[in-house]
Scaffold this motif. Structure first.
Motif, PDB file in Angstrom:
ATOM      1  N   ASP A 217      92.927  69.160 -77.618  1.00  0.00           N
ATOM      2  CA  ASP A 217      92.343  69.379 -78.950  1.00  0.00           C
ATOM      3  C   ASP A 217      93.404  69.664 -80.004  1.00  0.00           C
ATOM      4  OD1 ASP A 217      89.868  69.016 -77.893  1.00  0.00           O
ATOM      5  OD2 ASP A 217      89.395  71.140 -77.688  1.00  0.00           O
ATOM      6  N   ALA A 218      94.392  70.485 -79.643  1.00  0.00           N
ATOM      7  CA  ALA A 218      95.383  70.912 -80.643  1.00  0.00           C
ATOM      8  C   ALA A 218      96.353  69.788 -80.993  1.00  0.00           C
ATOM      9  CB  ALA A 218      96.148  72.124 -80.141  1.00  0.00           C
TER      10      ALA A 218
ATOM     11  N   ILE B 270     103.865  74.285 -86.515  1.00  0.00           N
ATOM     12  CA  ILE B 270     102.555  74.866 -86.807  1.00  0.00           C
ATOM     13  C   ILE B 270     101.617  74.736 -85.607  1.00  0.00           C
ATOM     14  CG2 ILE B 270     101.461  72.805 -87.809  1.00  0.00           C
ATOM     15  CD1 ILE B 270     101.161  76.402 -89.154  1.00  0.00           C
ATOM     16  N   ASP B 271     101.887  73.746 -84.760  1.00  0.00           N
ATOM     17  CA  ASP B 271     101.025  73.554 -83.593  1.00  0.00           C
ATOM     18  C   ASP B 271     101.077  74.746 -82.640  1.00  0.00           C
ATOM     19  OD1 ASP B 271     100.090  70.991 -84.312  1.00  0.00           O
ATOM     20  OD2 ASP B 271     101.964  70.104 -83.654  1.00  0.00           O
TER      21      ASP B 271
ATOM     22  N   ALA C 161      98.263  73.695 -93.408  1.00  0.00           N
ATOM     23  CA  ALA C 161      99.276  73.369 -92.417  1.00  0.00           C
ATOM     24  C   ALA C 161      98.831  72.260 -91.478  1.00  0.00           C
ATOM     25  CB  ALA C 161      99.623  74.613 -91.601  1.00  0.00           C
ATOM     26  N   LYS C 162      97.533  72.159 -91.252  1.00  0.00           N
ATOM     27  CA  LYS C 162      97.089  71.211 -90.244  1.00  0.00           C
ATOM     28  C   LYS C 162      95.611  70.886 -90.429  1.00  0.00           C
ATOM     29  CE  LYS C 162      97.037  70.690 -85.247  1.00  0.00           C
ATOM     30  NZ  LYS C 162      97.565  71.209 -83.988  1.00  0.00           N
TER      31      LYS C 162
ATOM     32  N   MET D 131      93.817  74.443 -90.627  1.00  0.00           N
ATOM     33  CA  MET D 131      94.694  75.586 -90.363  1.00  0.00           C
ATOM     34  C   MET D 131      95.575  75.830 -91.570  1.00  0.00           C
ATOM     35  SD  MET D 131      96.432  75.843 -86.723  1.00  0.00           S
ATOM     36  CE  MET D 131      97.326  77.238 -87.337  1.00  0.00           C
ATOM     37  N   PHE D 132      95.735  77.085 -91.891  1.00  0.00           N
ATOM     38  CA  PHE D 132      96.578  77.463 -93.025  1.00  0.00           C
ATOM     39  C   PHE D 132      97.703  78.363 -92.537  1.00  0.00           C
ATOM     40  CE2 PHE D 132      92.442  76.484 -94.694  1.00  0.00           C
ATOM     41  CZ  PHE D 132      92.705  75.797 -95.868  1.00  0.00           C
ATOM     42  N   SER D 133      98.853  78.229 -93.221  1.00  0.00           N
ATOM     43  CA  SER D 133      99.995  79.065 -92.886  1.00  0.00           C
ATOM     44  C   SER D 133     100.289  79.997 -94.055  1.00  0.00           C
ATOM     45  CB  SER D 133     101.190  78.151 -92.609  1.00  0.00           C
ATOM     46  OG  SER D 133     102.365  78.903 -92.494  1.00  0.00           O
TER      47      SER D 133
ATOM     48  N   LEU E  54     101.196  77.825 -83.438  1.00  0.00           N
ATOM     49  CA  LEU E  54     100.237  78.802 -83.956  1.00  0.00           C
ATOM     50  C   LEU E  54      98.811  78.361 -83.610  1.00  0.00           C
ATOM     51  CD1 LEU E  54     100.075  81.363 -85.695  1.00  0.00           C
ATOM     52  CD2 LEU E  54      99.964  79.902 -87.719  1.00  0.00           C
ATOM     53  N   ASP E  55      98.566  77.085 -83.793  1.00  0.00           N
ATOM     54  CA  ASP E  55      97.260  76.511 -83.472  1.00  0.00           C
ATOM     55  C   ASP E  55      96.949  76.715 -81.986  1.00  0.00           C
ATOM     56  OD1 ASP E  55      94.900  75.108 -83.701  1.00  0.00           O
ATOM     57  OD2 ASP E  55      95.820  73.130 -83.817  1.00  0.00           O
TER      58      ASP E  55
ATOM     59  N   GLY F  50      92.835  70.074 -88.312  1.00  0.00           N
ATOM     60  CA  GLY F  50      92.493  70.049 -86.890  1.00  0.00           C
ATOM     61  C   GLY F  50      91.492  68.961 -86.585  1.00  0.00           C
TER      62      GLY F  50
ATOM     63  N   PHE G 277      96.086  80.298 -81.261  1.00  0.00           N
ATOM     64  CA  PHE G 277      94.710  80.581 -81.705  1.00  0.00           C
ATOM     65  C   PHE G 277      93.696  80.045 -80.690  1.00  0.00           C
ATOM     66  CE2 PHE G 277      95.272  80.775 -86.657  1.00  0.00           C
ATOM     67  CZ  PHE G 277      96.030  81.909 -86.508  1.00  0.00           C
ATOM     68  N   ARG G 278      93.938  78.834 -80.237  1.00  0.00           N
ATOM     69  CA  ARG G 278      92.968  78.196 -79.336  1.00  0.00           C
ATOM     70  C   ARG G 278      92.974  78.838 -77.950  1.00  0.00           C
ATOM     71  NH1 ARG G 278      91.114  73.032 -81.278  1.00  0.00           N
ATOM     72  NH2 ARG G 278      92.174  72.494 -83.218  1.00  0.00           N
TER      73      ARG G 278
ATOM     74  N   GLU H  21      87.551  81.251 -89.003  1.00  0.00           N
ATOM     75  CA  GLU H  21      87.490  81.362 -87.553  1.00  0.00           C
ATOM     76  C   GLU H  21      88.405  82.496 -87.106  1.00  0.00           C
ATOM     77  OE1 GLU H  21      87.020  78.081 -84.161  1.00  0.00           O
ATOM     78  OE2 GLU H  21      88.904  77.996 -85.242  1.00  0.00           O
ATOM     79  N   ARG H  22      89.581  82.562 -87.765  1.00  0.00           N
ATOM     80  CA  ARG H  22      90.564  83.569 -87.372  1.00  0.00           C
ATOM     81  C   ARG H  22      91.568  83.731 -88.497  1.00  0.00           C
ATOM     82  NH1 ARG H  22      95.131  85.045 -85.186  1.00  0.00           N
ATOM     83  NH2 ARG H  22      95.245  85.961 -83.119  1.00  0.00           N
TER      84      ARG H  22
ATOM     85  N   GLN I 209     101.495  87.878 -82.797  1.00  0.00           N
ATOM     86  CA  GLN I 209     102.183  86.800 -83.502  1.00  0.00           C
ATOM     87  C   GLN I 209     103.462  86.322 -82.811  1.00  0.00           C
ATOM     88  OE1 GLN I 209     103.442  87.670 -87.480  1.00  0.00           O
ATOM     89  NE2 GLN I 209     103.947  85.555 -87.913  1.00  0.00           N
TER      90      GLN I 209
ATOM     91  N   LYS J  10      94.024  88.323 -76.565  1.00  0.00           N
ATOM     92  CA  LYS J  10      94.638  88.511 -77.878  1.00  0.00           C
ATOM     93  C   LYS J  10      96.133  88.248 -77.740  1.00  0.00           C
ATOM     94  CE  LYS J  10      94.869  90.157 -82.184  1.00  0.00           C
ATOM     95  NZ  LYS J  10      95.368  88.935 -82.773  1.00  0.00           N
TER      96      LYS J  10
ATOM     97  N   ASP K  17      95.318  86.081 -89.294  1.00  0.00           N
ATOM     98  CA  ASP K  17      96.247  87.166 -88.983  1.00  0.00           C
ATOM     99  C   ASP K  17      97.469  87.028 -89.885  1.00  0.00           C
ATOM    100  OD1 ASP K  17      97.921  85.252 -87.923  1.00  0.00           O
ATOM    101  OD2 ASP K  17      97.772  85.924 -85.854  1.00  0.00           O
ATOM    102  N   GLU K  18      98.557  87.737 -89.560  1.00  0.00           N
ATOM    103  CA  GLU K  18      99.725  87.739 -90.437  1.00  0.00           C
ATOM    104  C   GLU K  18     100.270  86.338 -90.649  1.00  0.00           C
ATOM    105  OE1 GLU K  18      99.576  89.534 -87.610  1.00  0.00           O
ATOM    106  OE2 GLU K  18      98.890  91.354 -88.624  1.00  0.00           O
ATOM    107  N   SER K  19     100.237  85.518 -89.599  1.00  0.00           N
ATOM    108  CA  SER K  19     100.909  84.229 -89.712  1.00  0.00           C
ATOM    109  C   SER K  19     100.074  83.150 -90.395  1.00  0.00           C
ATOM    110  CB  SER K  19     101.348  83.751 -88.325  1.00  0.00           C
ATOM    111  OG  SER K  19     100.353  84.011 -87.388  1.00  0.00           O
ATOM    112  N   GLY K  20      98.765  83.243 -90.312  1.00  0.00           N
ATOM    113  CA  GLY K  20      97.950  82.209 -90.942  1.00  0.00           C
ATOM    114  C   GLY K  20      96.487  82.360 -90.595  1.00  0.00           C
ATOM    115  N   ALA K  21      95.760  81.261 -90.762  1.00  0.00           N
ATOM    116  CA  ALA K  21      94.319  81.321 -90.535  1.00  0.00           C
ATOM    117  C   ALA K  21      93.814  79.967 -90.065  1.00  0.00           C
ATOM    118  CB  ALA K  21      93.595  81.712 -91.817  1.00  0.00           C
ATOM    119  N   SER K  22      92.715  79.994 -89.314  1.00  0.00           N
ATOM    120  CA  SER K  22      92.046  78.735 -89.007  1.00  0.00           C
ATOM    121  C   SER K  22      90.610  78.838 -89.503  1.00  0.00           C
ATOM    122  CB  SER K  22      92.110  78.415 -87.509  1.00  0.00           C
ATOM    123  OG  SER K  22      91.450  79.401 -86.762  1.00  0.00           O
TER     124      SER K  22
END
Lengths: 130, 173
Positions: free
Chosen positions: A18-19, A42-43, B77-78, B133-135, A45-46, B80, A49-50, B101-102, A61, A58, B104-109
């Motif tokens: 998916d990612a 960036i992937d 950033a992406k 996705m955002f950074s 981070l993705d 998805g 998350f996934r 969806e989520r 970072q 959890k 935190d410090e680094s970004g968001a989805s």
């Protein structure tokens, strides 16, 4: 009950499909996320998350990608990881094979240490600690 | 340059959800190029899907920025996922719903749906699902430096928020 490596691998495979938009058969244990599966910064981070969602864990970072070590002047000099930095990285990712990386120590090449197997072991360690 | 692809914010729940609308109009030049008549085929003006993604990025981006009081520089950033099941034609109103969806410090989805509101009877029809996705770039590009002021959330976005009836923060720069 702890999940078996096979169970974790199956879910990690789905996460990476998916990612990264890759096919199931490309995601082998040995595949490198960057070189073989085309992951960009960036992937990661993705993917983190996934993985959190897929395994209900959890991930802090810098837990998966130890940017705090790689950007620390104490551990990196002129773009190369120092001996102390290598120790810190080994401690962070005990299941990653850093022998190739030890050759170049180029901070920008650190992503290459991430194989699918490293992710699987990372998740297993998280699940056992939970 | 004007590059705002949403017209009004309807709902903004901090860190949870943002709903906006965009009225698709033949007055927009882009529709005349997408697609003009060619040979036997008549002109078929539809809003380009990449601009619909941009509309979702702005809706979700405002939600992500608002969640941290616009202190972060929020960068798309992406993409998805972006799946379209219908076209947006002149006269349609697009309704963007973004949900966090989520973060935190680094970004968001974020996950989002786009609906098309038919102007003839007000009925709503699904048009797309778009997950992004955002950074927070200051926290992900160590070694690179960016301008101090928040160049993402410009006056254009703040005007949009204010005109939509929401409070806007005072941003430095």
């Amino acid at each position: 009950m702890a999940a078996t490596q096979e169970e974790v691998f199956g879910k990690v495979q789905e996460v990476l499909e998916d990612a990264l938009g890759v096919d199931n058969d490309e995601v082998t244990m040995e595949a490198k996320l960057s070189d073989d599966l085309g992951a960009e910064s960036i992937d990661y981070l993705d993917i983190a998350f996934r993985l959190e969602k897929a395994f209900d864990i959890k991930i802090e970072q810098t837990e998966l990608m130890p940017e705090d070590v790689l950007n620390n002047g104490e551990y990196v000099q002129d773009g190369k990881v120092t001996d102390a930095g290598m120790d810190a990285l080994r401690q962070r990712l005990p299941f990653a094979d850093l022998s190739d990386f030890d050759g170049s120590r180029d901070v920008n090449a650190f992503r290459d240490v991430f194989t699918v197997e490293v992710l699987v072991k990372f998740v297993q360690a998280k699940l056992e600690a939970a | 340059m004007r590059w705002i692809w949403i017209d009004r914010i309807l709902e903004l729940e901090k860190g949870e959800r943002c709903v906006s609308v965009k009225n698709v109009s033949l007055a927009e030049d882009v529709l005349h190029d997408h697609f003009p008549a060619e040979g036997d085929r008549p002109a078929t003006p539809v809003m380009p899907n990449p601009l619909i993604i941009e509309g979702m990025a702005q809706t979700a981006g405002i939600m992500v920025g608002h969640a941290r009081d616009f202190a972060e520089k929020v960068i798309l950033a992406k993409i998805g996922k972006a799946a379209f099941t219908a076209a947006a034609r002149p006269g349609d109103q697009l309704r963007f719903t973004a949900e966090m969806e989520r973060i935190d410090e680094s970004g968001a989805s974020t996950v989002g749906v786009v609906e098309r509101v038919d102007p003839a009877d007000g009925s709503k029809h699904p048009l797309a699902t778009i997950d992004l996705m955002f950074s927070h770039i200051d926290r992900n590009m160590s070694g690179l430096s960016f301008p101090e002021h928040n160049f993402v959330f410009t006056d254009q976005f703040m005007d949009l928020l204010r005109e939509s009836g929401f409070e806007t923060p005072c941003l430095d720069g």
